[in-house]
Design an enzyme around this catalytic site. Sequence first.
Site, short mmCIF file in Angstrom:
data_model
loop_
_atom_site.label_atom_id
_atom_site.label_comp_id
_atom_site.label_asym_id
_atom_site.label_seq_id
_atom_site.Cartn_x
_atom_site.Cartn_y
_atom_site.Cartn_z
CG ASP A 188 38.21 43.48 48.75
OD1 ASP A 188 38.84 42.45 49.06
OD2 ASP A 188 37.45 44.08 49.53
CG HIS A 260 40.43 42.65 52.00
ND1 HIS A 260 39.73 41.52 51.62
CD2 HIS A 260 40.11 42.88 53.30
CE1 HIS A 260 38.99 41.11 52.64
NE2 HIS A 260 39.21 41.90 53.68
CD GLU A 323 37.41 40.53 56.88
OE1 GLU A 323 36.47 39.90 57.38
OE2 GLU A 323 37.47 40.83 55.68
#
Length: 753
Positions: A188, A260, A323
């Site tokens: 991440d 990410h 995202e």
Amino acid sequence: MQRFLLVFSILISNVFFSQIKPNLIPKPQKNEILKGNFTLPEILVLSGDLPKEETEYFKKRLSSQLKFQYAQKGGGIHLTNSIITSLPKDYDQKKEYYSLEILPKQIHIKSYTEQGYFRALQTLSQLFEEHWDNRKIPCLKIEDHPEFSWRGMHLDVCRHFFTVDEVKQYIDYLAMYKLNTFHWHLTDDQGWRIEIKKYPKLTQIGSKRKESMIGAYVDDTFDGKPYGPFFYTQEQIRDVVQYAQKRHITIVPEIEMPGHALAALSAYPELACTKGPFEPATKWGVFDDVFCPKDETFTFLENVLDEVIQLFPSQYIHIGGDECPKTRWKVCTHCQELIRKNNLKDEHGLQSYFIQRIEKYVNKKGRKIIGWDEILEGGLAPNAAVMSWTGIKGGIEAAKTGHFAVMTPGAYCYFDHYQGDPQSEPNAFGGFTPLDKVYSYNPIPLELNAEQAKYILGVQANLWTEYIQDFKQVQYMIFPRIMALSEVAWGTADSKNYREFENRVIQQFKVLDKMNINYAKSIYNISVKVIPNNSGVAYELSTSQDPKGIRYTLDGTEPTASSQVYQNAVPVSESLIIKSAYFENGQLKSAVSSQQFSVSKTTGKSITLEQQPNENYSFGGAFTLVDGIIGNPGQLGKTWLGFQGKDVVATIDLGQKTDFSEVYFNTLDNKGSWIHLAKAAQVFISDDNKNFKKIKEIGREEILKGKGKIKLNIGNQTSKYIKVKIENAGIIPAGNPGADSKAWLFVDEIGVL
């Protein structure tokens, strides 16, 4: 077909008839109570031809309580064969099927596979643990199998890292409750946690950060302490994979892409659209710098996946896909040329191109990809499975188009949410997902027909660790909610009988105590609910225990055993503080619940919303905006409603023509989490709920000046209806986390004075 027989022989047995059902979690599909009891002996005798790994696990789990010995073949101990020879032809989960028969002197297990045998041992272990004190297990017959093939728990080790031993404990918790999939979130923005030998800088640079964000989610405060380097070597990963395999748990690794990616870009900045430099993120949230879809990036990711695939034998490789801001792609010459060259519609089409290219490579390796539901953007890759987290729509869309899906909606399956009253709980990410809500979830959406429902693989709960700094807190956040998840996943949850399930959970606490597991005791706390009544609202209290034990005060003082006894919902017609707690034999048994009410002329009135909040932040629905409770800006729990990309348009019926001169409400500002203040607000009045007159309007500057705490002087007004429109900030502008995505708008109470 393999057949296994487990026989425990004993010397003494006391027989009597019992109708007490065992407190098993998950509840078996079929459970028949027989006459008599099996008395636990000092030494349990096991038949000598049992599957070794599973039996050794069983012995280890109970070694502190029992001694074991094996019966030798041809020995003098009588063994009775008891074998199932057939199953219904339409039975498609027989690999995990088992039957368990407990008789006064013997216990028989029948299964098709070692996997089914292992599930039976988990049931048997729970029975032994429950009845260890009196050493008598009621005789019974169980026939059991799961409804869903994917029964998962996720663990984020990037925001906060957990040791190999702690990860193994986590896997053991899954095994205890018959879960079979461990989703290991390994990369991440805040950390890269897996050794990749071809790219050593991933762990040399990406496994550490200079500090970490702390405090409430809406605060930008940091601890100033270097974190890491923390990562797992490939040798450690092989060890954990083998450990999970012995417990019949599949580990699905997650390597995040294309978003990410800051930790990876910190090590290899040439893979970004800009030159950098980058560093692993110290804040939580979403960041604009993502993988650039150029050839060297795909070469890098393919090489990483080669090593990942060698380490993990799972059918699925999780590639994230969630995202991913398009900010950098929009202004990247290479990305724009790629869009034109491949006739892609836009940057969302470019995301689909990215995912499909990765999928082709993974498929060539004999594996499949699964990703968060944003991989649906621009079109789903041909063989991809979807993990539906933003709600259930992603899973529905996948199933209707013939793609497999795992249901993990945040409103039910995010265990980083609060599970009790946020005021008495440790700091959490936000949301409100108590035990009963997890238990109420049905993984099969009503929108699917029987054929489409076959594409729902199962259900999973996720534990993101932004605010979970140690393993004791991991335990606290998953227990007891993992028990509710297990029964939902097994297919025997019945929300109409939640109290019966809750009683079984309380019995399981005795086992957790012996295991020194730090579980949440929210189940003992006072459950509170605000309901409308004639004078405003009423404060309703309940408990899983004897309701006569509830005590409360109305003056803000701490309740004691001699405080007022709760009998009926407490009417609230003026601003006050109610504190409540549960007492047993004069002793405080729960946390003290404290609630402050700020009563206005809208409190308890009828309210309608033109657009509904996101299901992750919708506890209490529209009534939350008129329940008399001002939201705590540090806790995105049950006192706030959250809207992504939507305006709040609330119409409140005051019941009769009412005089008022002020309107107030609060919104939040935390751009790192895509939460933005409203850009404008208007107030309207009406006497017929049809013809509305605008009486007040404010813009962005006034809202910024008030820092989200809005008090509007509207002059002397009289009307029966009032409408408040609070405008969402819309699309997040460039230069902000989540740029080009829909902003979140959080609103608490709409009050009128």
